[in-house]
Scaffold this motif. Structure first.
Motif, short mmCIF file in Angstrom:
data_model
loop_
_atom_site.label_atom_id
_atom_site.label_comp_id
_atom_site.label_asym_id
_atom_site.label_seq_id
_atom_site.Cartn_x
_atom_site.Cartn_y
_atom_site.Cartn_z
N MET A 1 0.83 -1.20 0.00
CA MET A 1 0.00 0.00 0.00
C MET A 1 0.86 1.24 0.00
SD MET A 1 -2.85 -1.03 2.92
CE MET A 1 -3.91 0.36 2.50
N ASP A 2 0.30 2.31 -0.52
CA ASP A 2 0.88 3.64 -0.34
C ASP A 2 -0.27 4.57 0.04
OD1 ASP A 2 -0.50 4.32 -2.66
OD2 ASP A 2 1.28 4.48 -3.91
N ALA A 3 -0.03 5.85 0.04
CA ALA A 3 -1.03 6.82 0.49
C ALA A 3 -2.31 6.77 -0.36
CB ALA A 3 -0.45 8.22 0.49
N SER A 4 -2.19 6.28 -1.58
CA SER A 4 -3.36 6.25 -2.47
C SER A 4 -4.16 4.95 -2.34
CB SER A 4 -2.91 6.41 -3.93
OG SER A 4 -2.09 5.33 -4.32
N GLY A 5 -3.59 3.97 -1.61
CA GLY A 5 -4.30 2.71 -1.42
C GLY A 5 -3.47 1.50 -1.78
N LEU B 1 -1.64 -1.35 -4.01
CA LEU B 1 -0.90 -1.29 -5.28
C LEU B 1 -1.09 -2.55 -6.11
CD1 LEU B 1 2.42 0.30 -3.96
CD2 LEU B 1 0.39 1.43 -4.89
N GLN C 1 -11.34 -2.83 -2.45
CA GLN C 1 -10.94 -3.07 -3.83
C GLN C 1 -11.99 -3.93 -4.54
OE1 GLN C 1 -7.10 -4.76 -2.22
NE2 GLN C 1 -6.32 -3.94 -4.15
#
Length: 351
Positions: free
Chosen positions: A262-266, A268, A283
């Protein structure tokens, strides 16, 4: 017979036999005040009904929807919705020859062992016709989910070893096998038609994608969302397996490959298929089911009679040489019922 009901806060009970007077469903727990008409259900019934093409059963059941309760002035009342579909093209006499025989691949032997009696007319409750009530109920759940911004699509991924190499969603309802790849669809149709001429059948894989689901659906530990979806999918007579996301391929992956970072946008990636720890991640939920070859084939097969006498049997009647095209709306229906039930369970927990 126990085992004909499913769901907790949105509960359904299907009824009827393949060559009886009618089939249908009782739906309890539908949200009141939602616009619902017989045409909403009829649209989905038309996708499931037999006689649609050269690759489905020639039986002519129009499955005209009749809502007998639970809807008033075009809206759900919150009371049980009773939907009945009268059988019109029954030919029980076609099964007289197998009344005392166990057909390979069918539930004849197991029903006889459990109950000491069975409805031999097209398998009775064990027939694929039982799924008509499920599709009717799923149409109601689909309507409820649409108000939540949830949508879903199922389609044929593979038939008889022929696999879709592309995903073109607009093509799914344009071909007889409901495949997502038009080129593969043409090959699939040719293979099914060739097998039908030989009196044989084949199976395949159906994939489903559910979109717009909020994170948080699913109840640990035994009512995990993937466990609930698995249960209803495996309750469909022709389905013999299910996998989510990467599925069985995960057995050959490393943890560093299978984990969804995950990153800040959700997220991956989505190897989990949109469910982690039995709870939706927000998702897209992705799963695939394995559909067995149709058991009713006219190829001679060895079996025994109720008396134990050995014999060779040929199954007569009108049957699908491949069940995948007509099982697609059934998969969608059962997925709708599970997701809506868990939305209601989440709301009840938060109240």
């Amino acid at each position: 017979m126990a085992g004909s009901s499913f769901g907790e806060m949105l509960r359904i009970t299907t009824f009827g036999e393949s060559h009886g007077e009618a089939v249908g469903v009782i739906i309890d727990g539908a949200t009141p005040g939602v616009e619902l008409s017989e045409s909403d259900i009829q649209t989905q019934m038309d996708r499931r009904k037999p006689g649609q093409s050269s690759v489905t059963s020639p039986r002519k059941e129009y499955d005209v929807v009749h809502i007998l309760s639970g809807v008033f002035e075009g809206k759900t009342t919150g009371t049980p919705i009773f939907v009945i579909l009268h059988n019109t093209d029954m030919r029980p006499e076609a099964y007289d020859d197998i009344q005392y025989s166990f057909r390979p691949g069918h539930a004849d032997f197991t029903y006889w062992q459990k109950y000491g009696i069975r409805d031999h007319r097209g398998s009775g409750r064990a027939s694929g016709r039982e799924t008509a009530g499920r599709v009717a109920a799923g149409a109601v759940a689909r309507k409820l989910l649409a108000n939540r911004g949830v949508s879903l699509v199922a389609y044929t991924k593979e038939i008889g070893g022929i696999r879709c190499e592309s995903f073109v969603e607009s093509e799914i309802e344009r071909n007889a096998v409901r495949a997502c790849d038009p080129e593969a669809a043409a090959e699939m149709i040719r293979k099914i038609e060739a097998l039908a001429l030989k009196g044989d059948s084949c199976g395949g894989i159906v994939e489903c994608r559910i979109r717009g689901v909020v994170p948080g659906l699913g109840e640990p530990v035994f009512d995990k969302l993937d466990a609930e979806l698995a249960k209803v999918m495996l309750s469909i007579g022709a389905i013999k397996g299910i996998e989510f996301g990467a599925g069985f391929a995960a057995a050959g992956m490393l943890g560093s490959e299978h984990n969804d970072p995950m990153d800040a946008s959700g997220f991956l990636s989505n190897h989990s298929g949109g469910i982690v720890g039995g709870i939706s991640t927000g998702q897209e939920i992705v799963f695939r089911v394995a559909v067995k070859p149709t058991s009713s084939i006219s190829v001679p097969q060895r079996t025994v009679r109720i008396t134990g006498e050995e014999q060779t049997i040929v199954t007569e009647g009108r049957h699908d040489p491949c069940i995948c095209p007509r099982i697609v709306p059934v998969v969608e229906a059962m997925a709708c019922l599970v997701i809506e039930d868990h939305y209601k369970r989440l709301a009840a927990m938060r109240d």
